[in-house]
Design a protein around this motif. Structure first.
Motif, PDB file in Angstrom:
ATOM      1  N   ASP A   1      48.812  29.153  38.898  1.00  0.00           N
ATOM      2  CA  ASP A   1      48.295  29.565  40.212  1.00  0.00           C
ATOM      3  C   ASP A   1      47.445  28.456  40.834  1.00  0.00           C
ATOM      4  O   ASP A   1      47.626  28.088  41.997  1.00  0.00           O
ATOM      5  N   TRP A   2      46.520  27.896  40.056  1.00  0.00           N
ATOM      6  CA  TRP A   2      45.644  26.846  40.585  1.00  0.00           C
ATOM      7  C   TRP A   2      46.426  25.576  40.927  1.00  0.00           C
ATOM      8  O   TRP A   2      46.152  24.921  41.939  1.00  0.00           O
ATOM      9  N   VAL A   3      47.393  25.230  40.095  1.00  0.00           N
ATOM     10  CA  VAL A   3      48.188  24.025  40.360  1.00  0.00           C
ATOM     11  C   VAL A   3      48.978  24.183  41.651  1.00  0.00           C
ATOM     12  O   VAL A   3      49.022  23.279  42.497  1.00  0.00           O
ATOM     13  N   MET A   4      49.604  25.343  41.829  1.00  0.00           N
ATOM     14  CA  MET A   4      50.392  25.559  43.035  1.00  0.00           C
ATOM     15  C   MET A   4      49.516  25.632  44.284  1.00  0.00           C
ATOM     16  O   MET A   4      49.913  25.203  45.365  1.00  0.00           O
ATOM     17  N   ALA A   5      48.290  26.163  44.150  1.00  0.00           N
ATOM     18  CA  ALA A   5      47.369  26.174  45.283  1.00  0.00           C
ATOM     19  C   ALA A   5      47.034  24.758  45.717  1.00  0.00           C
ATOM     20  O   ALA A   5      46.915  24.464  46.914  1.00  0.00           O
ATOM     21  N   GLY A   6      46.872  23.853  44.741  1.00  0.00           N
ATOM     22  CA  GLY A   6      46.615  22.462  45.087  1.00  0.00           C
ATOM     23  C   GLY A   6      47.836  21.775  45.656  1.00  0.00           C
ATOM     24  O   GLY A   6      47.737  20.977  46.599  1.00  0.00           O
ATOM     25  N   MET A   7      49.008  22.083  45.108  1.00  0.00           N
ATOM     26  CA  MET A   7      50.231  21.469  45.609  1.00  0.00           C
ATOM     27  C   MET A   7      50.553  21.907  47.032  1.00  0.00           C
ATOM     28  O   MET A   7      51.211  21.176  47.778  1.00  0.00           O
ATOM     29  N   ALA A   8      50.092  23.119  47.422  1.00  0.00           N
ATOM     30  CA  ALA A   8      50.326  23.577  48.795  1.00  0.00           C
ATOM     31  C   ALA A   8      49.652  22.662  49.811  1.00  0.00           C
ATOM     32  O   ALA A   8      50.088  22.558  50.957  1.00  0.00           O
ATOM     33  N   ILE A   9      48.554  21.992  49.393  1.00  0.00           N
ATOM     34  CA  ILE A   9      47.913  20.996  50.267  1.00  0.00           C
ATOM     35  C   ILE A   9      48.571  19.629  50.070  1.00  0.00           C
ATOM     36  O   ILE A   9      48.815  18.884  51.029  1.00  0.00           O
ATOM     37  N   ARG A  10      48.892  19.318  48.828  1.00  0.00           N
ATOM     38  CA  ARG A  10      49.422  17.986  48.523  1.00  0.00           C
ATOM     39  C   ARG A  10      50.708  17.688  49.278  1.00  0.00           C
ATOM     40  O   ARG A  10      50.899  16.557  49.771  1.00  0.00           O
ATOM     41  N   VAL A  11      51.597  18.652  49.424  1.00  0.00           N
ATOM     42  CA  VAL A  11      52.879  18.394  50.086  1.00  0.00           C
ATOM     43  C   VAL A  11      52.715  18.169  51.585  1.00  0.00           C
ATOM     44  O   VAL A  11      53.649  17.727  52.249  1.00  0.00           O
ATOM     45  N   LEU A  12      51.537  18.475  52.127  1.00  0.00           N
ATOM     46  CA  LEU A  12      51.279  18.254  53.548  1.00  0.00           C
ATOM     47  C   LEU A  12      50.685  16.876  53.827  1.00  0.00           C
ATOM     48  O   LEU A  12      50.468  16.523  54.984  1.00  0.00           O
ATOM     49  N   LEU A  13      50.417  16.100  52.771  1.00  0.00           N
ATOM     50  CA  LEU A  13      49.778  14.800  52.904  1.00  0.00           C
ATOM     51  C   LEU A  13      50.797  13.685  52.713  1.00  0.00           C
ATOM     52  O   LEU A  13      51.918  13.911  52.212  1.00  0.00           O
ATOM     53  N   PRO A  14      50.448  12.451  53.083  1.00  0.00           N
ATOM     54  CA  PRO A  14      51.357  11.323  52.867  1.00  0.00           C
ATOM     55  C   PRO A  14      51.690  11.149  51.395  1.00  0.00           C
ATOM     56  O   PRO A  14      50.950  11.587  50.506  1.00  0.00           O
ATOM     57  N   GLY A  15      52.800  10.462  51.115  1.00  0.00           N
ATOM     58  CA  GLY A  15      53.230  10.298  49.742  1.00  0.00           C
ATOM     59  C   GLY A  15      52.301   9.435  48.922  1.00  0.00           C
ATOM     60  O   GLY A  15      52.113   9.674  47.730  1.00  0.00           O
ATOM     61  N   ASP A  16      51.675   8.434  49.542  1.00  0.00           N
ATOM     62  CA  ASP A  16      50.807   7.511  48.825  1.00  0.00           C
ATOM     63  C   ASP A  16      49.350   7.942  48.985  1.00  0.00           C
ATOM     64  O   ASP A  16      48.815   7.949  50.096  1.00  0.00           O
TER      65      ASP A  16
END
Length: 881
Positions: free
Chosen positions: A227-242
């Motif tokens: 749950d916590w990992v996916m909550a963080g990934m929900a923000i990560r995929v909205l940011l630049p790749g680098d």
């Protein structure tokens, strides 16, 4: 207004109310507003250097692929969180449909994430949903404790692993120290699992039920970690790749730390705190404009969208539950909204008003601006913009009246919603706001009768909590307006500049309107006459009212209503007089005994009016021994609940003296008959004729137990009271050995006893014989239930995740035999194989609990002399409950 009559009391002086405890409690509520203000100010400073065009460019960079990935991560996060409830249900041994359990968990999580620990939090939602599936409030509390434990253990596990892999997540500490913290977090989770395994191995089978299996707990922790990992990934995929040196692992660590800080702040949804924490910890790796755009999108996708779906799901869930009870879709919708709509009214009024204020303080979209230039005169746009901000703050003010079910507030909310819909379309074609306000109308218009209280809008002062909420929402909207227009240089001519491009000018003028409304509300509340906090001598209860009380008690299905006939209660009637509360006063406390009595449709208004009257008079309201029937209403009023024990109820429709479970009862009955004892039911006239003999038995019982007569929650030996109903008597050769007066519930729903006493010459087992004969007699008369009374502190949870009150109660129940035989009393009642229903104490806040318990004990004991004068003796298992 409700009639408010009492039995005669002495005139007392002014009530000196201590505010220290109240203010300590309220400071906790004020704390998150202070944190919110600090976070918004700091975030404004962090984001002040980039221009609005940079922010728009960053938003334009986000495509449907980014949104789709973020939604996928959000769905996985909520599913993993909901799966924890499946593990807790398996631990409790409850067979609940997986789909229903996941749905309930998702709805509760969506409300909790957005509302936090405020008035609109998800604790009450979780309680309503799971009790509707057959779980008891105690079991729901254990589920919540399990979820909290597994949830934060999962956070610690993931945070520890990420800090080991990428210590850059904590730039303010060195890499070695960050890795050390990560190792400690992982070790701590392992130690918790080993401790749980050790505790299960140490106890017997029954005690093991209080400790979850270690494998099950570990699986729940892994689910929480996902749950916590996916909550963080929900923000990560909205940011630049680098992301530079911080990398994906480091950024996920930043999100976990930020989520922890936002949870500790108790700010609803972590607004401001989450954004500020991520910006400070990861701002060096990502341009602030891009980070702001990603966080705004994340706020909408992870918080607001699931909340909207949860509200819709609640409606759909209610409709599905009632699909077999109605035949047409209109009736289904009406039944759903009858329960759901009015309760969502206050929440949607807050949300709708807040959205109107936010919209009035932010720039207009370019495409809509061009459409307005070609369609509407500028005067319409300017006027609509100004009035919509006023309508927004007015809706937030009216929400308090909607919560209290005030009829005038209903009219105000309907008119403001209609006006807000029109103004939203005229000021910028904001159809989103119009849809939200339309949904509010659907919650209000069909059920005007639900808002039946004819109190004035200003009949009660706003509580400090509502002032904090009002000021907090206004502060957020004003901050957003200043942030949106921060690049516009202030000039005096902004105030009278009118143009389609004058967003800053419209914002400034709107704040004037908002300020005028808030000042007007403040003055109206401040100058409102305050009822004097002086106890006036009450008129004696009229014969008509006494007859009304007796009639309502006779019709009440629950036997506890018969305590109204003791003569030691005061009464608070509903407007029509068809329902009442019985209560007593001790110290500052106004203590209600049991559930309301009478027409249940009038209970909401009755309870609210009682609470408000007590508040005006400076009294602390306590609801003593309430059942699940009143539980939801107390939650709606913001009361805090504490379990007192469990009531034993025997189902007479299923009771049979010939069943294998009744072997001990048959033996007690046969032994009593062999000893020459007999059972008789006496009418009030027979009881009156033998009152002297009955008093002799009662005095012998009091002397044997070194006891004094009680009052309020228990009956006492009083001739007028004992002749209000039938009397069960055990005789031997014409001599009374034991007696008990009966409470007969209306419609033959329930049967119970109150005063139960036996003489000094009564043989052992006489009470077993009395109860056995009463069960047989009640079944023959057609009663459905027989109440054996409450077992104090019974059913308390001793699990480490349980609330402190329950752990303390469990300890007293197990170890308090030197003062009162709690376990012996429950064991005595267990021989009749009853069902156990929990009873609760409701108080305004946990700070009031010690004083409330002291006052209740004093009131029941007949004053301090009665409490302190008692000898500490164990109550034998066959003593009166």
């Amino acid at each position: 207004m409700s009639e408010h009559e009492e039995l005669p009391v002495e005139v007392s002086g002014p009530v000196h109310v201590s505010r220290l405890r109240v203010w300590i409690w309220r400071l906790g509520i004020a704390a998150w507003l202070v944190i919110l203000a600090f976070a918004l100010a700091a975030l404004h400073k962090e984001w002040a250097h980039f221009h609005a065009k940079d922010f728009k460019a960053a938003l334009a960079r986000l495509g449907w692929m980014h949104v789709g990935l973020a939604l996928g991560c959000t769905a996985l996060s909520y599913f993993s969180n909901a799966a924890i409830d499946l593990f807790s249900l398996r631990w409790l041994g409850k067979k609940v449909s997986t789909v229903k359990a996941l749905g309930c968990s998702y709805i509760a999580a969506a409300f909790s994430l957005n509302a936090g620990g405020t008035l609109l939090g998800g604790g009450g939602v979780r309680m309503r949903l799971y009790t509707g599936l057959g779980l008891t409030p105690g079991e729901v509390a254990r589920m919540a404790g399990f979820a909290v434990f597994a949830g934060w253990a999962g956070n610690a596990l993931v945070a520890g692993i990420l800090l080991i892999l990428s210590p850059a997540a904590l730039p303010m500490v060195g890499g070695a120290l960050a890795r050390g913290i990560g190792v400690l977090l992982v070790i701590a989770v392992g130690c918790l699992l080993l401790w749980n395994y050790w505790r299960r191995g140490k106890h017997d089978v029954d005690e093991n039920l209080r400790w979850p299996p270690t494998g099950l707990l570990f699986a729940a922790i892994l689910s929480s970690a996902l749950d916590w990992v996916m909550a963080g990934m929900a923000i990560r995929v909205l940011l630049p790749g680098d992301l530079g040196n911080i990398g994906t692992a480091g950024f996920l660590g930043v999100v976990l730390v930020s989520q922890l800080l936002s949870a500790l702040s108790h700010v609803p949804g972590g607004v401001g705190v989450l954004e500020l924490s991520i910006t400070r910890l990861a701002g060096a790796a990502v341009p602030h404009a891009w980070l702001a755009a990603a966080l705004l999108c994340y706020r909408a996708l992870f918080y607001l969208l699931p909340f909207a779906l949860a509200a819709a799901w609640m409606g759909g869930r209610e409709a599905w539950a009632h699909r077999r009870k109605v035949t047409r879709s209109v009736e289904i919708l009406g039944g759903v909204w009858m329960r759901l709509g009015p309760r969502l009214g206050a929440l949607l009024a807050l949300g709708g008003g807040f959205v109107l204020m936010l919209s009035a303080n932010t720039p207009m979209l370019a495409a809509r601006r061009m459409w307005l230039k070609d369609t509407l005169p500028l005067t319409f746009v300017e006027t609509s913009h100004f009035l919509s901000s006023i309508a927004g703050v007015a809706l937030i003010v009216v929400a308090r009246g909607l919560q209290r079910r005030v009829h005038a507030a209903w009219w105000a909310a309907v008119l403001l919603s209609i006006a807000g819909m029109i103004l939203s379309l005229l000021k910028g074609f904001d159809y989103e706001e119009a849809l939200l306000l339309g949904f509010l109308l659907l919650c209000l218009i069909p059920y005007r009768d639900q808002f039946h209280r004819h109190a004035a809008m200003w009949s009660r002062r706003f509580t400090v909590e509502w002032w904090f909420l009002l000021i907090g929402l206004t502060t957020v909207s004003v901050w957003l307006g200043f942030f949106s227009t921060r690049h516009v240089e202030y000039r005096n001519d902004l105030w009278w500049r009118f143009s389609f491009d004058g967003d800053a000018s419209r914002f400034l003028r709107a704040q004037v309107g908002v300020a005028v409304v808030l000042i007007a509300v403040l003055l109206a509340q401040w100058l409102r006459p305050t009822p004097p906090r002086v106890r006036k001598k009450q008129a004696e209860l009229s014969d008509e009212k006494r007859a009304k009380v007796a009639a309502l008690v006779a019709e009440a299905p629950q036997c506890q209503a018969h305590l109204a006939l003791l003569g030691d209660k005061m009464f608070h009637f509903s407007r029509s007089g068809n329902a009442f509360l019985m209560y007593g006063e001790q110290g500052r406390s106004r203590i209600v005994m049991g559930d309301p009595v009478g027409d249940e449709d009038e209970w909401d208004d009755l309870l609210w009016n009682f609470n408000e009257t007590a508040e005006d008079e400076g009294r602390r309201v306590c609801y003593y021994q309430i059942s699940s029937v009143t539980l939801a209403r107390c939650i709606d009023m913001g009361m805090r609940l504490f379990k007192l024990g469990e009531e034993a109820r025997v189902s007479l429709t299923e009771f049979s003296l010939e069943s294998p479970d009744s072997r001990r009862l048959r033996q007690a009955r046969s032994r009593a008959v062999r000893d020459g004892m007999s059972f008789e039911m006496w009418t009030p006239e027979q009881s009156k004729a033998h009152m002297t003999e009955l008093r002799t038995v009662s005095d012998q019982w009091l002397d044997k137990h070194s006891a004094r007569e009680k009052s309020f929650s228990l009956g006492r030996f009083d001739e007028a009271y004992l002749t209000t109903g039938p009397m069960a008597v055990i005789l031997k050769s014409g001599t009374i050995l034991a007696f008990a007066n009966l409470w007969c519930g209306g419609s033959k729903e329930e049967l119970s006893i109150d005063l139960m006493r036996y003489g000094s010459d009564a043989p052992g087992g006489v009470m077993d014989y009395l109860f056995t004969e009463l069960l047989v007699w009640g079944k023959e008369q057609g009663y459905h239930w027989f109440s054996l009374g409450m077992a104090p502190l019974s059913g308390m949870a001793a699990h480490p995740l349980a609330p402190l009150w329950q752990k303390l109660g469990s300890l007293i129940y197990l170890r308090g035999g030197a003062f009162y035989n709690f376990r012996g009393l429950r064991d005595f009642k267990e021989k009749f194989h009853p069902e156990w229903d929990p009873h609760y104490l409701a108080v305004p806040s946990p700070w009031h609990l010690p004083a409330a318990l002291t006052d209740i004990t004093t009131l029941i004991g007949g004053g301090w002399r009665g409490v302190m004068g008692r000898q500490n003796r164990k109550i034998s298992s066959n003593a009166s409950p």
